[in-house]
Design a protein around this motif. Structure first.
Motif, mmCIF file in Angstrom:
data_model
loop_
_atom_site.group_PDB
_atom_site.id
_atom_site.type_symbol
_atom_site.label_atom_id
_atom_site.label_comp_id
_atom_site.label_asym_id
_atom_site.label_seq_id
_atom_site.Cartn_x
_atom_site.Cartn_y
_atom_site.Cartn_z
ATOM 1 N N GLU A 154 0.836 -1.194 0.000
ATOM 2 C CA GLU A 154 0.000 0.000 0.000
ATOM 3 C C GLU A 154 0.867 1.238 0.000
ATOM 4 O OE1 GLU A 154 -3.463 -1.417 2.896
ATOM 5 O OE2 GLU A 154 -3.332 0.764 2.678
ATOM 6 N N ALA A 155 0.793 1.986 -1.092
ATOM 7 C CA ALA A 155 1.605 3.194 -1.198
ATOM 8 C C ALA A 155 0.734 4.443 -1.093
ATOM 9 C CB ALA A 155 2.387 3.186 -2.497
ATOM 10 N N ILE A 156 -0.442 4.263 -0.528
ATOM 11 C CA ILE A 156 -1.340 5.408 -0.348
ATOM 12 C C ILE A 156 -1.686 5.518 1.128
ATOM 13 C CG2 ILE A 156 -3.658 6.298 -0.815
ATOM 14 C CD1 ILE A 156 -3.478 4.971 -3.570
ATOM 15 N N CYS A 157 -1.504 6.697 1.668
ATOM 16 C CA CYS A 157 -1.834 6.909 3.080
ATOM 17 C C CYS A 157 -3.334 6.723 3.278
ATOM 18 C CB CYS A 157 -1.390 8.305 3.523
ATOM 19 S SG CYS A 157 -1.862 8.679 5.219
ATOM 20 N N ARG A 158 -3.704 5.870 4.237
ATOM 21 C CA ARG A 158 -5.115 5.589 4.470
ATOM 22 C C ARG A 158 -5.843 6.790 5.044
ATOM 23 N NH1 ARG A 158 -4.676 -0.348 7.342
ATOM 24 N NH2 ARG A 158 -4.040 -1.513 5.497
ATOM 25 N N VAL A 159 -5.102 7.689 5.659
ATOM 26 C CA VAL A 159 -5.726 8.853 6.284
ATOM 27 C C VAL A 159 -5.951 9.987 5.294
ATOM 28 C CG1 VAL A 159 -5.437 10.643 8.047
ATOM 29 C CG2 VAL A 159 -4.815 8.286 8.565
ATOM 30 N N CYS A 160 -4.893 10.334 4.522
ATOM 31 C CA CYS A 160 -4.985 11.553 3.719
ATOM 32 C C CYS A 160 -4.844 11.321 2.221
ATOM 33 C CB CYS A 160 -3.935 12.562 4.180
ATOM 34 S SG CYS A 160 -2.253 12.083 3.744
ATOM 35 N N GLY A 161 -4.468 10.116 1.807
ATOM 36 C CA GLY A 161 -4.367 9.840 0.377
ATOM 37 C C GLY A 161 -3.020 10.166 -0.248
ATOM 38 N N TYR A 162 -2.068 10.603 0.572
ATOM 39 C CA TYR A 162 -0.719 10.871 0.059
ATOM 40 C C TYR A 162 -0.156 9.579 -0.527
ATOM 41 C CZ TYR A 162 4.209 12.239 0.058
ATOM 42 O OH TYR A 162 5.502 12.501 -0.306
ATOM 43 N N ASP A 163 0.484 9.680 -1.711
ATOM 44 C CA ASP A 163 0.825 8.419 -2.385
ATOM 45 C C ASP A 163 2.289 8.294 -2.813
ATOM 46 O OD1 ASP A 163 0.890 10.220 -4.421
ATOM 47 O OD2 ASP A 163 -0.490 9.146 -5.727
ATOM 48 N N ASP A 164 3.197 8.715 -1.963
ATOM 49 C CA ASP A 164 4.598 8.631 -2.358
ATOM 50 C C ASP A 164 5.494 7.870 -1.381
ATOM 51 O OD1 ASP A 164 5.921 9.182 -4.625
ATOM 52 O OD2 ASP A 164 6.488 11.232 -4.135
ATOM 53 N N GLU A 165 4.874 7.061 -0.521
ATOM 54 C CA GLU A 165 5.630 6.260 0.433
ATOM 55 C C GLU A 165 4.955 4.897 0.511
ATOM 56 O OE1 GLU A 165 8.258 6.963 2.319
ATOM 57 O OE2 GLU A 165 8.367 9.153 2.501
ATOM 58 N N GLY A 204 -2.475 4.557 14.250
ATOM 59 C CA GLY A 204 -3.835 5.041 14.130
ATOM 60 C C GLY A 204 -4.630 4.472 12.982
ATOM 61 N N ASP A 205 -3.966 3.803 12.039
ATOM 62 C CA ASP A 205 -4.694 3.489 10.824
ATOM 63 C C ASP A 205 -4.964 2.007 10.619
ATOM 64 O OD1 ASP A 205 -2.208 2.610 10.167
ATOM 65 O OD2 ASP A 205 -2.086 3.661 8.260
ATOM 66 N N SER A 206 -4.910 1.211 11.696
ATOM 67 C CA SER A 206 -5.192 -0.205 11.517
ATOM 68 C C SER A 206 -6.689 -0.477 11.567
ATOM 69 C CB SER A 206 -4.445 -1.043 12.555
ATOM 70 O OG SER A 206 -4.735 -0.571 13.847
ATOM 71 N N SER A 207 -7.492 0.494 11.986
ATOM 72 C CA SER A 207 -8.940 0.340 11.929
ATOM 73 C C SER A 207 -9.566 1.573 11.279
ATOM 74 C CB SER A 207 -9.527 0.153 13.328
ATOM 75 O OG SER A 207 -9.558 1.386 14.006
ATOM 76 N N MET A 212 -12.239 3.075 12.151
ATOM 77 C CA MET A 212 -12.632 4.010 13.206
ATOM 78 C C MET A 212 -11.460 4.882 13.625
ATOM 79 S SD MET A 212 -15.801 3.898 14.249
ATOM 80 C CE MET A 212 -15.881 4.294 15.993
ATOM 81 N N GLY A 213 -10.349 4.242 13.885
ATOM 82 C CA GLY A 213 -9.162 4.956 14.337
ATOM 83 C C GLY A 213 -8.697 5.980 13.336
ATOM 84 N N LEU A 214 -8.671 5.595 12.066
ATOM 85 C CA LEU A 214 -8.135 6.538 11.083
ATOM 86 C C LEU A 214 -9.129 7.638 10.747
ATOM 87 C CD1 LEU A 214 -9.029 6.018 7.797
ATOM 88 C CD2 LEU A 214 -7.747 3.969 8.244
ATOM 89 N N ARG A 215 -10.422 7.340 10.894
ATOM 90 C CA ARG A 215 -11.405 8.416 10.697
ATOM 91 C C ARG A 215 -11.268 9.473 11.787
ATOM 92 N NH1 ARG A 215 -16.779 5.098 9.110
ATOM 93 N NH2 ARG A 215 -16.262 4.741 6.936
ATOM 94 N N ASN A 216 -11.032 9.018 12.990
ATOM 95 C CA ASN A 216 -10.781 9.942 14.093
ATOM 96 C C ASN A 216 -9.586 10.820 13.799
ATOM 97 O OD1 ASN A 216 -12.751 9.508 15.947
ATOM 98 N ND2 ASN A 216 -11.648 7.877 17.019
ATOM 99 N N TYR A 217 -8.511 10.160 13.402
ATOM 100 C CA TYR A 217 -7.277 10.887 13.136
ATOM 101 C C TYR A 217 -7.473 11.887 11.994
ATOM 102 C CZ TYR A 217 -2.391 11.968 12.496
ATOM 103 O OH TYR A 217 -1.203 12.646 12.410
ATOM 104 N N ARG A 218 -8.152 11.428 10.942
ATOM 105 C CA ARG A 218 -8.373 12.280 9.772
ATOM 106 C C ARG A 218 -9.207 13.507 10.160
ATOM 107 N NH1 ARG A 218 -11.435 9.033 6.312
ATOM 108 N NH2 ARG A 218 -9.562 7.986 5.585
ATOM 109 N N GLY A 219 -10.273 13.267 10.960
ATOM 110 C CA GLY A 219 -11.136 14.357 11.398
ATOM 111 C C GLY A 219 -10.359 15.385 12.197
#
Ligand SMILES: [Zn+2]
Length: 91
Positions: free
Chosen positions: A8-19, A42-45, A47-54
């Motif tokens: 997975e090269a896309i950040c699950r939280v923000c969509g950044y795609d270079d790592e 924060g991004d294994s669930s 719920m967790g990543l939605r919290n972080y993103r918010g």
């Protein structure tokens, strides 16, 4: 492709795609230069990543890496465009 081979090269939280954030079903503990999320904590669930993103968006969606921010903004970076990269299962 099996889960083990998935990268997975896309950040699950923000969509950044270079790592590479997740490899073979495991988090790489890379810190996203955009939202500052560490793959694992924060991004294994969803719920967790939605919290972080918010939280991140409410605070102005600030870049974690100022250097990368400058580079991306020169290329006409757009938050909503980047967030469109987020796979549907992590929105
Ligand atoms: Zn991110």
């Amino acid at each position: 492709m099996s889960v083990e081979e998935e990268t997975e090269a896309i950040c699950r939280v923000c969509g950044y795609d270079d790592e590479v954030f997740w490899e073979g079903g495991w988090p790489t503990a890379v810190i996203c230069p955009c939202c500052g999320n560490e793959s694992d904590v924060g991004d294994s669930s969803v719920m967790g990543l939605r919290n972080y993103r918010g939280y991140w968006v409410r605070n102005g969606a600030r870049w974690h890496s100022l250097l990368e921010e400058r580079r991306q903004k020169l290329q006409g970076w757009d938050l909503l465009q980047q967030m469109a990269n987020i796979p549907p299962e992590w929105r």
